[in-house]
Design a protein around this motif. Structure first.
Motif, PDB file in Angstrom:
ATOM      1  N   UNK A  68       0.871  -1.219   0.098  1.00  8.90           N
ATOM      2  CA  UNK A  68       0.005  -0.218  -0.043  1.00  8.90           C
ATOM      3  C   UNK A  68       0.892   1.252   0.003  1.00  8.90           C
ATOM      4  N   UNK A  69       1.496   1.805   1.215  1.00  9.28           N
ATOM      5  CA  UNK A  69       2.110   2.919   1.442  1.00  9.28           C
ATOM      6  C   UNK A  69       2.856   2.876   2.906  1.00  9.28           C
ATOM      7  N   UNK A  70       3.680   3.789   2.803  1.00 12.70           N
ATOM      8  CA  UNK A  70       4.106   3.966   4.423  1.00 12.70           C
ATOM      9  C   UNK A  70       3.079   5.385   4.851  1.00 12.70           C
ATOM     10  N   UNK A  71       3.081   5.432   6.231  1.00  7.51           N
ATOM     11  CA  UNK A  71       2.208   6.078   6.932  1.00  7.51           C
ATOM     12  C   UNK A  71       2.054   7.662   6.470  1.00  7.51           C
ATOM     13  N   UNK A  72       3.159   8.215   6.168  1.00  2.47           N
ATOM     14  CA  UNK A  72       2.871   9.692   5.528  1.00  2.47           C
ATOM     15  C   UNK A  72       2.144   9.840   4.347  1.00  2.47           C
ATOM     16  N   UNK A  73       1.768   8.527   3.815  1.00  2.00           N
ATOM     17  CA  UNK A  73       0.911   8.645   2.436  1.00  2.00           C
ATOM     18  C   UNK A  73      -0.311   8.297   2.837  1.00  2.00           C
ATOM     19  N   UNK A  74      -0.607   7.910   4.118  1.00  4.58           N
ATOM     20  CA  UNK A  74      -2.229   7.498   4.067  1.00  4.58           C
ATOM     21  C   UNK A  74      -2.766   8.032   5.382  1.00  4.58           C
ATOM     22  N   UNK A  75      -1.819   8.216   6.407  1.00  2.00           N
ATOM     23  CA  UNK A  75      -2.586   8.682   7.493  1.00  2.00           C
ATOM     24  C   UNK A  75      -3.232   9.827   7.971  1.00  2.00           C
ATOM     25  N   UNK A  76      -2.930  10.853   6.857  1.00  2.00           N
ATOM     26  CA  UNK A  76      -3.866  12.299   6.883  1.00  2.00           C
ATOM     27  C   UNK A  76      -4.453  12.066   5.496  1.00  2.00           C
ATOM     28  N   UNK A  98     -19.245  -4.067   5.442  1.00  2.00           N
ATOM     29  CA  UNK A  98     -19.568  -3.000   5.921  1.00  2.00           C
ATOM     30  C   UNK A  98     -18.981  -1.766   4.942  1.00  2.00           C
ATOM     31  N   UNK A  99     -19.071  -0.529   5.494  1.00  2.00           N
ATOM     32  CA  UNK A  99     -18.872   0.685   4.660  1.00  2.00           C
ATOM     33  C   UNK A  99     -17.651   1.639   5.077  1.00  2.00           C
ATOM     34  N   UNK A 100     -17.001   1.425   5.721  1.00  2.00           N
ATOM     35  CA  UNK A 100     -15.818   2.475   6.134  1.00  2.00           C
ATOM     36  C   UNK A 100     -14.298   1.907   5.602  1.00  2.00           C
ATOM     37  N   UNK A 101     -13.745   2.464   5.142  1.00  2.00           N
ATOM     38  CA  UNK A 101     -12.352   2.510   4.702  1.00  2.00           C
ATOM     39  C   UNK A 101     -11.271   2.754   5.620  1.00  2.00           C
ATOM     40  N   UNK A 102     -10.957   4.063   5.727  1.00  2.00           N
ATOM     41  CA  UNK A 102     -10.014   4.661   6.715  1.00  2.00           C
ATOM     42  C   UNK A 102     -10.519   6.047   6.960  1.00  2.00           C
TER      43      UNK A 102
END
Length: 467
Positions: A207-215, A400-404
């Protein structure tokens, strides 16, 4: 003497698991999108003979806020029947629940009352970091000799120091033992992982490293093809990397991997979220032949044109909605692959009897960024089909319906109240939403991963062929 008998929910083969009794409970991870309250683990009654069918029986709140619960799993499953295991008499009793944002993990005991899981242990992030160098635990799988946990982050506050990987936990004490990898090879990103136990290999995705998905999704990184797009294959017993397959940098975010359940079948599937050249999503089939792994794109899901006025800011310039395939799941008989298109609001059912030529066999529409399809009961549905779980007999599909949380806010800025629904599946293919099953989790909660009591299609791995 009962403790010296294998758990009756462990099954040698997928076919025998399909013949087991129906699920009666579903455990669902709930998250607080704004982190104003603790996340929770909900217990849903899915026993059709029960007076409380389709109701939330209990909700166990966590002691902390901001964990962002994700892909939790059991402490033990059918893999315990492997001839290589030293733990054949474990029970499928504890739920191992990772908090992806805080790097904290929780252990819930589902006994003596499965409807009232009890928090019995909390693993703090410092233990994980000090013993593994990893952070952001993501996916839990029960293996023959322990609990495997994949991570999305390395060291440092932002999780970007060093690559993420897999670590092992003791399946009885729940102590973090250490990194799984002996030889990592070129692997630098992580997401999902699974295996074929008798054939002794593991496959992982990116997927990615945290700076690329957490925000939230970083649009510049997506358009620059900087998210993950490779599959990695590993020697399971030697714990070493053996091969990488690059799907092409335009195939951004190779997420869920689903190997065939029958261990004699050396193939599996991976879903790709988006092709940056045309916004379509895709399904790839990977297989092993003459000792080498291969992968081929075998199905695509096109983007759907949409009025820019109906689109969030992130998509207005495209005039279309990408499918955003965020989950796939494979029935225990290896016949039907379910593909959750979170962006367009569609759950697709493919007949994969020929894994190299998936055939669309069914579809339901619910939610979606632009169309906002309603439920058959007349109620709205925020988000779209996301985390998907199939009953062991293949006749019911829950989702269900939530991703992140931060991605939810980008793509569905009006919010995604947590809901769990169910499709009924015809034996020969085709499905429809059950109008009577619609579980609402209350204001302030999103809904993510579902686990079924007794095991399900994304929990168990089998060591013996079906006949």
């Amino acid at each position: 003497m009962d403790t010296l008998r294998p758990d009756p929910t462990f099954h040698p083969s997928p076919k025998l698991a399909m013949q087991a009794e129906k699920e009666r409970l579903a455990y669902t991870a709930l998250l607080s999108p704004d982190r104003s309250r603790p996340d929770a683990l909900a217990v849903v009654d899915v026993d059709e003979t029960s007076s409380t069918y389709g109701k939330v029986l209990s909700r166990a709140e966590l002691p902390n806020r901001g964990d962002e619960l994700h892909h939790f799993g059991w402490n033990a499953c059918s893999s315990s029947l492997s001839p290589l295991t030293g733990h054949a008499f474990l029970q499928r009793r504890y739920l191992i629940v990772p908090g992806m944002r805080t790097s904290r993990m929780y252990i819930f005991d589902t006994q003596p009352d499965p409807t009232q899981p009890r928090l019995v242990k909390t693993i703090e992030p410092d233990e994980i970091r000090s013993k593994t160098g990893y952070s952001r635990p993501h996916t839990v799988h029960c293996g023959p000799e322990g609990i495997y946990v994949s991570t999305l982050g390395g060291g440092g506050t932002d999780g970007a120091i060093g690559p993420p990987g897999v670590f092992i936990m003791d399946c009885q004490t729940f102590e973090v033992l250490g990194r799984w990898e002996i030889d990592r090879g070129p692997q630098q990103l992580h997401y999902d992982f699974w295996w074929n136990l008798p054939r002794d290999y593991m496959v992982s995705s990116e997927w990615a490293l945290p700076p690329q998905f957490e925000q939230g999704l970083v649009a510049e990184d997506l358009l620059g093809n900087k998210y993950g797009h490779r599959l990695h294959f590993w020697d399971l017993r030697d714990r070493r990397h053996v091969q990488t397959i690059d799907l092409g940098e335009n195939h951004q975010m190779a997420l869920e991997v689903r190997p065939a359940h029958d261990p004699t079948r050396e193939y599996g599937f991976v879903g790709v979220v988006v092709d940056t050249t045309n916004l379509e999503a895709s399904i790839w089939t990977w297989w092993r032949e003459d000792g080498k792994f291969h992968a081929r794109k075998t199905a695509t899901v096109p983007a759907e044109p949409a009025d820019a006025a109906k689109l969030p800011a992130l998509l207005k310039g495209f005039g279309a909605v990408p499918p955003l395939v965020s989950d796939i799941d494979l029935s225990l008989d290896d016949r039907f692959l379910y593909v959750a298109c979170w962006g367009t609001g569609e759950l697709r059912q493919y007949d994969v009897s020929d894994p190299m030529a998936p055939r669309l066999a069914g579809s339901v529409r619910l939610g979606g960024i632009a169309n906002r399809y309603g439920h058959p009961n007349g109620k709205p549905f925020g988000g779209g089909p996301q985390m998907t779980e199939i009953s062991r007999d293949g006749r019911r599909v829950y989702f269900t319906n939530s991703l992140y949380s931060t991605w939810d806010a980008q793509f569905y800025p009006d919010g995604i109240p947590g809901v769990q629904v169910m499709c009924r599946v015809q034996p020969g293919g085709g499905m429809e939403l059950d109008p009577g099953f619609y579980v609402e989790f209350g204001d302030g909660y999103g809904a993510h991963q579902v686990r079924l009591q007794g095991g399900d299609c994304s929990t168990d791995s089998f060591c013996y062929p079906s006949v």
